[in-house]
Design an enzyme around this catalytic site. Structure first.
Site, PDB file in Angstrom:
ATOM      1  N   CYS A 130       0.790  -1.112   0.014  1.00 17.35           N
ATOM      2  CA  CYS A 130      -0.086   0.006  -0.120  1.00 17.35           C
ATOM      3  C   CYS A 130       0.898   1.161   0.129  1.00 17.35           C
ATOM      4  O   CYS A 130       0.306   2.510  -0.258  1.00 17.35           O
ATOM      5  CB  CYS A 130      -1.030  -0.097   1.264  1.00 17.35           C
ATOM      6  SG  CYS A 130      -1.960  -1.384   1.127  1.00 17.35           S
ATOM      7  N   HIS A 161      -3.856   6.734   2.391  1.00 20.53           N
ATOM      8  CA  HIS A 161      -4.233   5.375   1.901  1.00 20.53           C
ATOM      9  C   HIS A 161      -5.474   5.076   2.576  1.00 20.53           C
ATOM     10  O   HIS A 161      -5.898   5.490   3.721  1.00 20.53           O
ATOM     11  CB  HIS A 161      -3.370   4.208   2.453  1.00 20.53           C
ATOM     12  CG  HIS A 161      -3.840   2.868   2.343  1.00 20.53           C
ATOM     13  ND1 HIS A 161      -3.966   2.293   1.034  1.00 20.53           N
ATOM     14  CD2 HIS A 161      -3.842   1.625   3.038  1.00 20.53           C
ATOM     15  CE1 HIS A 161      -4.081   1.059   0.866  1.00 20.53           C
ATOM     16  NE2 HIS A 161      -4.236   0.790   2.146  1.00 20.53           N
ATOM     17  N   ASN A 170     -10.601  -0.761  -0.362  1.00 19.70           N
ATOM     18  CA  ASN A 170      -8.896  -0.540  -0.426  1.00 19.70           C
ATOM     19  C   ASN A 170      -8.333  -1.166  -1.620  1.00 19.70           C
ATOM     20  O   ASN A 170      -8.614  -2.289  -1.903  1.00 19.70           O
ATOM     21  CB  ASN A 170      -8.591  -1.446   1.088  1.00 19.70           C
ATOM     22  CG  ASN A 170      -7.161  -1.328   0.999  1.00 19.70           C
ATOM     23  OD1 ASN A 170      -6.313  -1.060   0.172  1.00 19.70           O
ATOM     24  ND2 ASN A 170      -6.723  -1.511   2.212  1.00 19.70           N
TER      25      ASN A 170
HETATM   26  O1  UT7 Z   1      -4.223  -1.948   3.283  1.00 22.29           O
HETATM   27  C1  UT7 Z   1      -3.941  -2.656   4.204  1.00 22.29           C
HETATM   28  C2  UT7 Z   1      -4.333  -1.903   5.369  1.00 22.29           C
HETATM   29  N1  UT7 Z   1      -5.300  -2.849   6.030  1.00 22.29           N
HETATM   30  C3  UT7 Z   1      -6.035  -2.268   7.004  1.00 22.29           C
HETATM   31  O2  UT7 Z   1      -5.800  -1.132   7.161  1.00 22.29           O
HETATM   32  C4  UT7 Z   1      -7.203  -2.937   7.736  1.00 22.29           C
HETATM   33  C5  UT7 Z   1      -7.093  -2.469   9.103  1.00 22.29           C
HETATM   34  N2  UT7 Z   1      -8.092  -3.059   9.910  1.00 22.29           N
HETATM   35  C6  UT7 Z   1      -9.435  -3.046  10.062  1.00 22.29           C
HETATM   36  O3  UT7 Z   1      -9.875  -2.095   9.090  1.00 22.29           O
HETATM   37  C7  UT7 Z   1     -10.326  -3.376  10.860  1.00 22.29           C
HETATM   38  O4  UT7 Z   1      -9.658  -4.047  11.968  1.00 22.29           O
HETATM   39  C8  UT7 Z   1     -11.401  -4.417  10.111  1.00 22.29           C
HETATM   40  C9  UT7 Z   1     -12.511  -3.762   9.240  1.00 22.29           C
HETATM   41  C10 UT7 Z   1     -10.549  -5.609   9.220  1.00 22.29           C
HETATM   42  C11 UT7 Z   1     -12.076  -5.422  11.233  1.00 22.29           C
HETATM   43  O5  UT7 Z   1     -12.968  -4.272  12.005  1.00 22.29           O
HETATM   44  P1  UT7 Z   1     -12.812  -4.576  13.519  1.00 22.29           P
HETATM   45  O6  UT7 Z   1     -13.687  -3.718  14.178  1.00 22.29           O
HETATM   46  O7  UT7 Z   1     -11.509  -4.607  14.044  1.00 22.29           O
HETATM   47  O8  UT7 Z   1     -13.582  -6.045  14.059  1.00 22.29           O
HETATM   48  P2  UT7 Z   1     -13.048  -7.216  14.570  1.00 22.29           P
HETATM   49  O9  UT7 Z   1     -11.840  -8.028  13.556  1.00 22.29           O
HETATM   50  O10 UT7 Z   1     -12.572  -6.990  15.897  1.00 22.29           O
HETATM   51  O11 UT7 Z   1     -14.390  -8.184  14.406  1.00 22.29           O
HETATM   52  C12 UT7 Z   1     -15.380  -7.922  15.055  1.00 22.29           C
HETATM   53  C13 UT7 Z   1     -16.439  -8.879  14.788  1.00 22.29           C
HETATM   54  C14 UT7 Z   1     -15.885 -10.172  14.961  1.00 22.29           C
HETATM   55  O12 UT7 Z   1     -17.018 -11.323  15.533  1.00 22.29           O
HETATM   56  P3  UT7 Z   1     -16.839 -11.752  17.098  1.00 22.29           P
HETATM   57  O13 UT7 Z   1     -15.460 -12.327  17.188  1.00 22.29           O
HETATM   58  O14 UT7 Z   1     -16.926 -10.264  17.776  1.00 22.29           O
HETATM   59  O15 UT7 Z   1     -18.227 -12.451  17.134  1.00 22.29           O
HETATM   60  C15 UT7 Z   1     -15.668 -10.867  13.394  1.00 22.29           C
HETATM   61  O16 UT7 Z   1     -16.116 -12.206  13.134  1.00 22.29           O
HETATM   62  O17 UT7 Z   1     -16.926  -8.739  13.525  1.00 22.29           O
HETATM   63  C16 UT7 Z   1     -16.937 -10.070  12.790  1.00 22.29           C
HETATM   64  N3  UT7 Z   1     -16.664  -9.844  11.476  1.00 22.29           N
HETATM   65  C17 UT7 Z   1     -17.745  -9.671  10.434  1.00 22.29           C
HETATM   66  N4  UT7 Z   1     -19.024  -9.583  10.798  1.00 22.29           N
HETATM   67  C18 UT7 Z   1     -19.721  -9.417   9.668  1.00 22.29           C
HETATM   68  C19 UT7 Z   1     -15.457  -9.678  10.828  1.00 22.29           C
HETATM   69  N5  UT7 Z   1     -15.907  -9.373   9.554  1.00 22.29           N
HETATM   70  C20 UT7 Z   1     -17.183  -9.365   9.291  1.00 22.29           C
HETATM   71  C21 UT7 Z   1     -18.032  -8.914   8.204  1.00 22.29           C
HETATM   72  N6  UT7 Z   1     -19.172  -9.073   8.522  1.00 22.29           N
HETATM   73  N7  UT7 Z   1     -17.441  -8.704   6.967  1.00 22.29           N
END
Ligand code: UT7
Length: 321
Positions: free
Chosen positions: A110, A246, A276
């Site tokens: 990125c 980004h 992204n």
């Molecule tokens: O260019 C590369 C750069 N990449 C990034 O900058 C990514 C940076 N990270 C992020 O943007 C965020 O961490 C994410 C969007 C990837 C995830 O968001 P989060 O608020 O950190 O969510 P999480 O990973 O803590 O997940 C929370 C919950 C989980 O369920 P439980 O364990 O609480 O029951 C996940 O399983 O959300 C669930 N989950 C989803 N639910 C519905 C994860 N993905 C999804 C989804 N739809 N697509």
């Protein structure tokens, strides 16, 4: 010796994939994706190749610049998802455009566009090039695990480009590059091949990510880079007119805005309709800023890319077009 951006361009695939389209085959929802990321839809390649998108973005940048492909001295392309492992994506762009200059790729995920810009600047400083096409093109859809809702909803495909030329001004006013080595947090394994001397390994070459780790890194990377750029150039952060960061997550952008204390309206957003696109985010966002007419001669633009590596690449430019 410095460079001036003469033109910018971008290109996206035709096919729009909405959050609702994803919830047809994944356990997800528009509500979850939009609230957690700010993404509503992304573009995904169907008929188009990445070569097509890269060439379309390049042609638009060349048109704006008023530069013929035959007058380019160098093409540098940032990609990690090119149509070919060999040759470089930049060679396919050169062939498609009818250019006969040197052409090669850089791999900086990125942060790749800013790295490519600095490589191009280095060629100019050493007197080896005076007109360079810098492209970033990514087909993230080909490296995603489409059964992993935690990653595949975040990304899209696209390309952006800029034509730069030697200039007597001061650009870049500042550059900042760093790596916090961490391969596991955002990783796409290489292709395994069929070498008879290695045990069979048919693991798919798909993206895995520790989202929370990369999120924290991203917020810190933006803040550290902007402060470093401002310090190097001897300007206050509050005097920077536009921020091209980004486009990974709206919550990363808003957290960085809050920590830096900058005007939210000065931060370019394309994420909502593209997702992204790795290194293509920055030239695409820059192109949208340029074409919006909001960018005025003499204004300062801070550009920060961050991601896999974990790499950061940033530069501060005075807009001289
Ligand atoms: O260019 C590369 C750069 N990449 C990034 O900058 C990514 C940076 N990270 C992020 O943007 C965020 O961490 C994410 C969007 C990837 C995830 O968001 P989060 O608020 O950190 O969510 P999480 O990973 O803590 O997940 C929370 C919950 C989980 O369920 P439980 O364990 O609480 O029951 C996940 O399983 O959300 C669930 N989950 C989803 N639910 C519905 C994860 N993905 C999804 C989804 N739809 N697509």
């Amino acid at each position: 010796m410095s460079f001036r951006i003469l033109g910018t361009g971008s290109a996206l695939p035709e096919r729009v994939v909405t959050n609702d389209d994803l919830s047809d085959f994944l356990d997800t929802s528009d509500e979850w994706i939009f609230t957690r990321t700010g993404i509503k839809e992304r573009r995904i390649c169907t008929e188009e190749t990445l070569d097509d998108l890269a060439m379309e973005a390049s042609r638009r940048a060349l048109d704006m610049a008023g530069v013929a492909a035959g007058d380019l001295d160098l093409i540098v392309c940032s990609t990690t998802t090119g149509d070919h492992l060999v040759p470089a994506e930049a060679c396919a762009i050169a062939e498609g455009l009818g250019a006969s200059c040197a052409a090669f790729d850089v791999s900086g995920a990125c942060a790749g566009f800013v790295l490519a810009l600095d490589v191009a600047d280095g060629f100019m400083v050493r007197g080896r090039a005076s007109r360079v096409l810098v492209v970033a093109a990514e087909q993230m859809s080909r490296v995603l695990d489409w059964e992993d809702r935690a990653t595949c909803v975040l990304f899209g495909d696209g390309a952006g480009a800029a034509v730069i030329s030697v200039d007597e001004g001061q650009n870049p006013l500042a550059m900042s590059f760093s790596t916090t080595p961490d391969v596991a947090s955002l990783n796409v394994p290489g292709i395994s091949g069929t070498c008879p001397f290695r045990p069979a390994n048919h693991a798919a070459s798909t993206l895995s990510m520790d989202g929370r780790r990369v999120f924290r890194f991203g917020v810190g990377a933006i803040c550290d880079a902007v402060k470093s750029l401002a310090g190097q150039a001897g300007v206050a952060v509050s005097h920077i007119d536009h921020f091209v960061f980004h486009q990974a997550n709206e919550r990363i952008l808003s957290a960085a805005v809050k920590l830096l204390g900058v005007d939210d309206a000065r931060v370019v957003r394309t994420l909502r309709s593209t997702g992204n696109i790795s290194s293509a985010c920055i030239p695409l966002a820059l192109d949208s800023l340029v074409r919006s007419g909001e960018l005025e001669r003499g204004e300062l633009v801070a550009v920060v890319g961050f991601g896999a590596g974990l790499d950061t690449g940033a530069c501060l430019l005075r807009w001289e077009q």
